[in-house]
Motif scaffolding. Structure first.
Motif: not given
Length: 440
Positions: A92-99, A105-111, A125-132, A150-152
């Motif tokens: 989790i990079v930030s639990e709360d983006i764009l107010d 999130k970020e995921i390391p992917v190895t090929v 970046a996932l919208p808030k809510g249940d999805g999918p 803007e994000y770490p």
């Protein structure tokens, strides 16, 4: 005294001279920005060749496989079927983006496998809510530091990003030339539309270098190695999909890939070889993308293959002196993509990418989409109103080789139509209204 004045004159103007040199180099090696308008005439041009045998290609999996093999043998090299893909736990990079609109999130992917395996960081970046939620995966020109300033997020050296490559004079020039969104991700627009957004830096996976690129590809391991960076970058989309399918909020039936310029080429390739992909956005993909290899307008395939030899298989080199004899051309690549919906973005001043032959390729492939049950290219020629519901959609706006706000509106309208996103900030009607009359 006159010598001293001459030296002072030169020193005062040195920044301006360096800027002119920089712009000249960029324009000569990347794109013909603003130097001309693409022709809107198509009736006086030769029909794309070879002709597409639509009934055979629709009904014969063997014919489809044969055509894909020709593209591999001549243009792109082999699809790296079975190349191992692994991914780590999402951070989790930030639990709360764009107010409160989403979470980052970020995921390391190895090929690959062994010491030569290559790892890139996929930011989601996932919208808030249940999805999918449907998701669009973008392969970018700049590091994640510039896409998410803007994000770490994690920088290419493994640390935390501190600033963007788009900061400073050079970054400002690049943004002015290539558009506000050439690097920066408009997350608010995607979150409002109910579409998850994921991206990774293509050169983090395989460098865009004629020396380093082939060396990295050869070291990846696995049963089949890619031999062109376009094919490798296409497989990068596949690796990202593998990682995202472990994220439960992602809709497995709502996966789109998106790329601009060289990564638009790879997005098209990925859509043909990985049929999990539900929609493709190839913006200004040019030669070896949506533009016809036989075309004499713009950059041309021969020049591209000589300037960026690592982009394509070395097997294309013997054909460069007689492209009219190529056994395949790009309208057939678009036909192979059917029925997967595709949006082909273009700029009227982007003569380098040759919008005219891109349109003719789309026109030739339209019958394949119709035979596969999709809506074909709307009538009306290159000046047609944009129709995001078409299976093969074609977008032309004023301006050059760039990603600007009108493009994002069109991308989102197209994605909402074909991926059934849960909300609609930009409707199809609004997208059509955004189609500017000055493309004429």
């Amino acid at each position: 005294m006159s010598v001293l004045k001459a030296i002072l004159w030169f020193l005062v103007r040195l920044p301006l001279l360096l800027m002119i040199l920089f712009l000249s180099l960029v324009m000569s090696s990347c794109t013909m920005l603003g130097l001309n308008y693409a022709s809107l005439e198509v009736d006086n041009k030769a029909a794309p060749s070879p002709a597409i045998d639509v009934p055979v290609l629709v009904n014969s999996s063997e014919a489809r496989a044969d055509l894909m093999e020709q593209f591999e043998d001549i243009l792109y090299g082999p699809w790296p079927e079975g190349m191992p893909v692994k991914w780590g736990e999402a951070r989790i990079v930030s639990e709360d983006i764009l107010d409160g609109k989403g979470v980052l999130k970020e995921i390391p992917v190895t090929v690959g496998q062994g010491e030569g395996a290559s790892t890139f960081m996929l930011v989601l970046a996932l919208p808030k809510g249940d999805g999918p939620f449907p998701v669009v995966i973008n392969e970018t020109f700049s590091s994640n530091c510039s896409v998410f300033p803007e994000y770490p997020v994690t920088s290419p050296d493994g640390g935390v990003c501190d600033g963007s490559q788009m900061d400073g004079v050079v970054g400002s020039l690049v943004t002015k030339m290539f558009g506000e969104y050439i690097a920066y991700a408009p997350l608010d627009r995607f979150m409002d539309a109910g579409i998850a957004y994921a991206s990774f830096y293509g050169s983090d996976f395989v460098p865009d270098s004629r020396e380093q690129g082939p060396a990295v590809m050869a070291a990846l391991g696995g049963p089949i190695q890619p031999t062109s960076t376009l094919m490798a970058w296409a497989y990068g989309f596949t690796a990202a999909i593998d990682a995202l399918q472990a994220e439960t909020p992602i809709d497995p039936d709502g996966i789109a890939v998106m790329g601009h310029s060289r990564f638009g080429k790879s997005a098209l390739i990925a859509g043909v070889w990985d049929r999990r992909i539900d929609a493709v956005i190839a913006h200004q993909s040019g030669f070896a993308g949506a533009s016809l290899s036989r075309s004499k307008t713009g950059e041309g395939l021969a020049r591209m293959a000589k300037t960026y030899p690592h982009w394509l298989s070395q097997d294309i080199q013997p054909w460069l002196g007689h492209l009219d004899e190529l056994p395949v051309d790009q309208h057939e690549l678009l036909a192979l993509l059917a029925p997967t919906p595709v949006l082909l973005g273009n700029g009227r001043r982007d003569v380098w990418s040759d919008p005219n032959s891109s349109f003719r390729a789309a026109l030739a492939a339209s019958a394949m989409y119709e035979a596969a049950g999709q809506e074909g290219l709307p009538a009306g020629g290159m000046q047609q109103a944009f129709e995001p519901s078409a299976g093969i959609a074609w977008w032309l706006r004023p301006g050059g080789h760039s990603i600007v706000s009108e493009d994002i509106d069109s991308f989102i309208a197209f994605l909402q139509t074909h991926l059934q996103a849960p909300s609609r900030k930009v409707t199809a009607v609004q997208a059509r209204e955004n189609h500017v009359d000055s493309v004429r």
